[in-house]
Design an enzyme around this catalytic site. Sequence first.
Site, PDB file in Angstrom:
ATOM      1  N   GLU A  35       0.757  -0.826   0.624  1.00  0.00           N
ATOM      2  CA  GLU A  35       0.248   0.440  -0.367  1.00  0.00           C
ATOM      3  C   GLU A  35       0.835   1.305  -0.444  1.00  0.00           C
ATOM      4  O   GLU A  35       1.869   0.875   0.831  1.00  0.00           O
ATOM      5  CB  GLU A  35      -1.040   0.292   1.163  1.00  0.00           C
ATOM      6  CG  GLU A  35      -2.443   0.525   1.440  1.00  0.00           C
ATOM      7  CD  GLU A  35      -3.239   0.848   2.070  1.00  0.00           C
ATOM      8  OE1 GLU A  35      -2.391  -0.342   3.211  1.00  0.00           O
ATOM      9  OE2 GLU A  35      -3.775   1.655   2.947  1.00  0.00           O
ATOM     10  N   ARG A 260       4.885 -13.315   9.679  1.00  0.00           N
ATOM     11  CA  ARG A 260       5.405 -11.802   9.907  1.00  0.00           C
ATOM     12  C   ARG A 260       7.052 -11.994  10.191  1.00  0.00           C
ATOM     13  O   ARG A 260       7.003 -12.228  11.773  1.00  0.00           O
ATOM     14  CB  ARG A 260       5.220 -10.675   9.619  1.00  0.00           C
ATOM     15  CG  ARG A 260       4.729 -10.613  11.079  1.00  0.00           C
ATOM     16  CD  ARG A 260       3.858  -8.872  11.347  1.00  0.00           C
ATOM     17  NE  ARG A 260       2.487  -8.727  10.662  1.00  0.00           N
ATOM     18  CZ  ARG A 260       2.330  -7.751   9.137  1.00  0.00           C
ATOM     19  NH1 ARG A 260       3.542  -6.844   9.726  1.00  0.00           N
ATOM     20  NH2 ARG A 260       1.971  -7.447   8.602  1.00  0.00           N
ATOM     21  N   LYS A 270       4.267   0.824  10.384  1.00  0.00           N
ATOM     22  CA  LYS A 270       4.384   1.718   9.793  1.00  0.00           C
ATOM     23  C   LYS A 270       4.128   3.138  10.676  1.00  0.00           C
ATOM     24  O   LYS A 270       4.844   4.414  10.433  1.00  0.00           O
ATOM     25  CB  LYS A 270       3.580   1.955   9.195  1.00  0.00           C
ATOM     26  CG  LYS A 270       4.157   1.115   7.687  1.00  0.00           C
ATOM     27  CD  LYS A 270       2.886   0.931   6.059  1.00  0.00           C
ATOM     28  CE  LYS A 270       3.582   0.089   5.100  1.00  0.00           C
ATOM     29  NZ  LYS A 270       2.079  -0.196   3.995  1.00  0.00           N
TER      30      LYS A 270
HETATM   31  P1  ATP Z   1       0.046  -1.745   7.357  1.00  0.00           P
HETATM   32  O1  ATP Z   1       0.480  -1.323   8.547  1.00  0.00           O
HETATM   33  O2  ATP Z   1      -0.296  -0.518   6.545  1.00  0.00           O
HETATM   34  O3  ATP Z   1      -0.934  -3.273   7.662  1.00  0.00           O
HETATM   35  P2  ATP Z   1       1.666  -3.681   5.958  1.00  0.00           P
HETATM   36  O4  ATP Z   1       3.047  -3.930   6.459  1.00  0.00           O
HETATM   37  O5  ATP Z   1       0.419  -4.208   5.973  1.00  0.00           O
HETATM   38  O6  ATP Z   1       1.223  -2.813   6.445  1.00  0.00           O
HETATM   39  P3  ATP Z   1       1.880  -3.448   2.787  1.00  0.00           P
HETATM   40  O7  ATP Z   1       1.796  -2.557   2.394  1.00  0.00           O
HETATM   41  O8  ATP Z   1       0.022  -3.575   2.993  1.00  0.00           O
HETATM   42  O9  ATP Z   1       1.909  -2.683   4.766  1.00  0.00           O
HETATM   43  O10 ATP Z   1       2.827  -4.947   3.386  1.00  0.00           O
HETATM   44  C1  ATP Z   1       2.910  -5.541   1.251  1.00  0.00           C
HETATM   45  C2  ATP Z   1       2.913  -6.742   1.765  1.00  0.00           C
HETATM   46  O11 ATP Z   1       3.951  -6.893   2.998  1.00  0.00           O
HETATM   47  C3  ATP Z   1       2.380  -7.321   2.687  1.00  0.00           C
HETATM   48  O12 ATP Z   1       1.550  -8.531   1.448  1.00  0.00           O
HETATM   49  C4  ATP Z   1       2.373  -7.293   4.025  1.00  0.00           C
HETATM   50  O13 ATP Z   1       1.806  -9.088   3.753  1.00  0.00           O
HETATM   51  C5  ATP Z   1       3.917  -7.539   3.583  1.00  0.00           C
HETATM   52  N1  ATP Z   1       4.314  -7.416   5.420  1.00  0.00           N
HETATM   53  C6  ATP Z   1       4.558  -6.437   5.661  1.00  0.00           C
HETATM   54  N2  ATP Z   1       4.783  -6.163   7.144  1.00  0.00           N
HETATM   55  C7  ATP Z   1       5.737  -7.444   6.674  1.00  0.00           C
HETATM   56  C8  ATP Z   1       6.678  -7.845   7.856  1.00  0.00           C
HETATM   57  N3  ATP Z   1       6.853  -7.481   9.057  1.00  0.00           N
HETATM   58  N4  ATP Z   1       7.210  -9.271   7.545  1.00  0.00           N
HETATM   59  C9  ATP Z   1       6.611 -10.259   6.805  1.00  0.00           C
HETATM   60  N5  ATP Z   1       6.094  -9.621   5.099  1.00  0.00           N
HETATM   61  C10 ATP Z   1       5.460  -7.799   5.458  1.00  0.00           C
HETATM   62 MG    MG Z   2      -1.407  -3.626   4.736  1.00  0.00          MG
END
Ligand code: ATP
Ligand code: MG
Length: 569
Positions: A35, A260, A270
């Site tokens: 995002e 994650r 974030k």
């Molecule tokens: P938000 O804080 O907005 O929920 P998010 O970390 O989910 O943020 P996105 O931009 O939606 O952020 O993430 C893009 C991709 O990265 C998604 O598929 C998410 O699952 C993956 N992702 C985000 N954080 C992690 C993490 N700590 N470990 C593994 N994958 C991650």
């Molecule tokens: Mg997200």
Amino acid sequence: MNATAPSGHFIRQIIDADRAAGRHGGRVITRFPPEPNGYLHIGHAKSICLNFGMAREFGGRCHLRFDDTNPITEEAEYVGSIQRDVAWLGFDWGEHLYFASDYFDRMYRWAEELIRRGKAYVCTLTPEEFKAYRGVPSRPGKPSPWRDRPAEESLDLFRRMQAGAFEEGAYVLRARIDMASPNLHMRDPVIYRIRKASHHRTGDRWNVYPMYDYAHCLEDSIEGVTHSLCTLEFEVHRPLYDWLLDALELFHPQQIEFARLNLSYTVMSKRKLLELVREGKVAGWDDPRLPTLCGLRRRGVPPAAIRAFCDRIGVTKYESLTDVALLEHCIRDELNRTAPRRMAVFNPVRLVLTNVGEDEVLTCEAINNPEDPEAGSRTLRFGRDLLIEADDFLEDPPSKFYRLGPGRAVRLRYAGVVRCTGFTKDEAGAVTEIQAELDRDGSIEADPATPRIRATIHWVSGRDAVEVEARLYDRLFTVEDPAGEAAETEAEAEADTSADYKRFLNPDSLRRVTARVEPSVTDLPPGASVQFERTGYFCADPEDSRPGRPVFNRTATLRDTWARKATQK
Ligand code: ATP
Ligand code: MG
């Protein structure tokens, strides 16, 4: 590929089996769907390496898709930074760059289709009523009074929602699923809402925007994604995705959830990263102390080290906290092979070679990287005056101290053996100068009176050394799990809301010092890595370095100094 490969993780096994069974015609299409509402961090790197890695390994492709369905928090600035970071990590999406907003027309038409099929309705409950009606998992919820609104009426209202006839929050479009489901996501979730905001790509064209849960599975389906890899929290959303795709008779990507990445001594959400940046706790998104990819890049972390790290941590279904020491280990491992060696003295004391003439110029040959024969060597000049680290000398050294002390001998890296003949102190008792003889013909080393030489120390030439600024970065927090420790309740930890984590900021996470370096160090271009021998890996800061005047960021110490601190306790 087989299951016993070093990182033969479960997702690889699933894809392997799918290919063997001929599913999806043996094709592998994955995607990384950020995002655009913040900068990427090392957690995202795990997802990037996994998605692009699986596609590469199985001869498929990986899409970079911006999940830009929320006009309020998203900015074009982030779109650029995300592309830069993915490319820097070493991955290429080729022509497969997509934006969810490009699918808004189709998503809207599908929403109308759901209404026509009696599978969606426009609802007028307030958010509070919505929550109350939805209820709790253990008891069935209460149907909205609008649940059986005729399709014609819902269609008309939905069109007027899009036409801008209503205020935000007045109406929502809900999927008509099951108000008794133990899974709250299935209790008629909202799929469209009114947002009178300008979108960074579609401008003012839309007054309704799809919810993430509605949009995400459609985006994957539209792109023919075969394996939709996401983090564990989406497991409970999967039945909703399946329901939507069934209701619209669309292609079903296979969703597979993994844990994650959580990293010790830092925060990854974030929201918290944004807070640290906004409140000036760090110097910006690319502050070398942050786990953002731009921060790690500025710190001097090579992308290969991040890829190796992601490989090492593997992919599992269990939440855990990964020790940042493992990342540091991967960084050292990579830089050990690639970074040229140079000498730099951080806390200098003069070393005078009494048997070298005032104007005498000596030279020695220094190897650029003992791990890389291709790296060659360089010639170092020195003379009577040298600088060494003050703590490489002790006036009254204990027996286990192998460096300099009165009567003791050490090897000066590349320059030969010296034996200490005396030292000078100032009025305050600090050592200001050490005198020594250079072993010009091997006689000192051969002298039975010379103690065995067991240590090699680094030095710079007093006459030739150049002063540079170095920033000694350390961990941003003093505790392993700052967010977890700060959260008072489990719910708070889960919702990621505690502000208290800032109590654990490490006051010594940045120290600015001056280093004396050998002259060739000033030739290092911005962004270049170097190992200052016996001290650590550094990188010429890409922003603040000037031609001939690099500023250095410490990327990593040579050993895990935190582990030592812990064992000394
Ligand atoms: P938000 O804080 O907005 O929920 P998010 O970390 O989910 O943020 P996105 O931009 O939606 O952020 O993430 C893009 C991709 O990265 C998604 O598929 C998410 O699952 C993956 N992702 C985000 N954080 C992690 C993490 N700590 N470990 C593994 N994958 C991650
Ligand atoms: Mg997200």
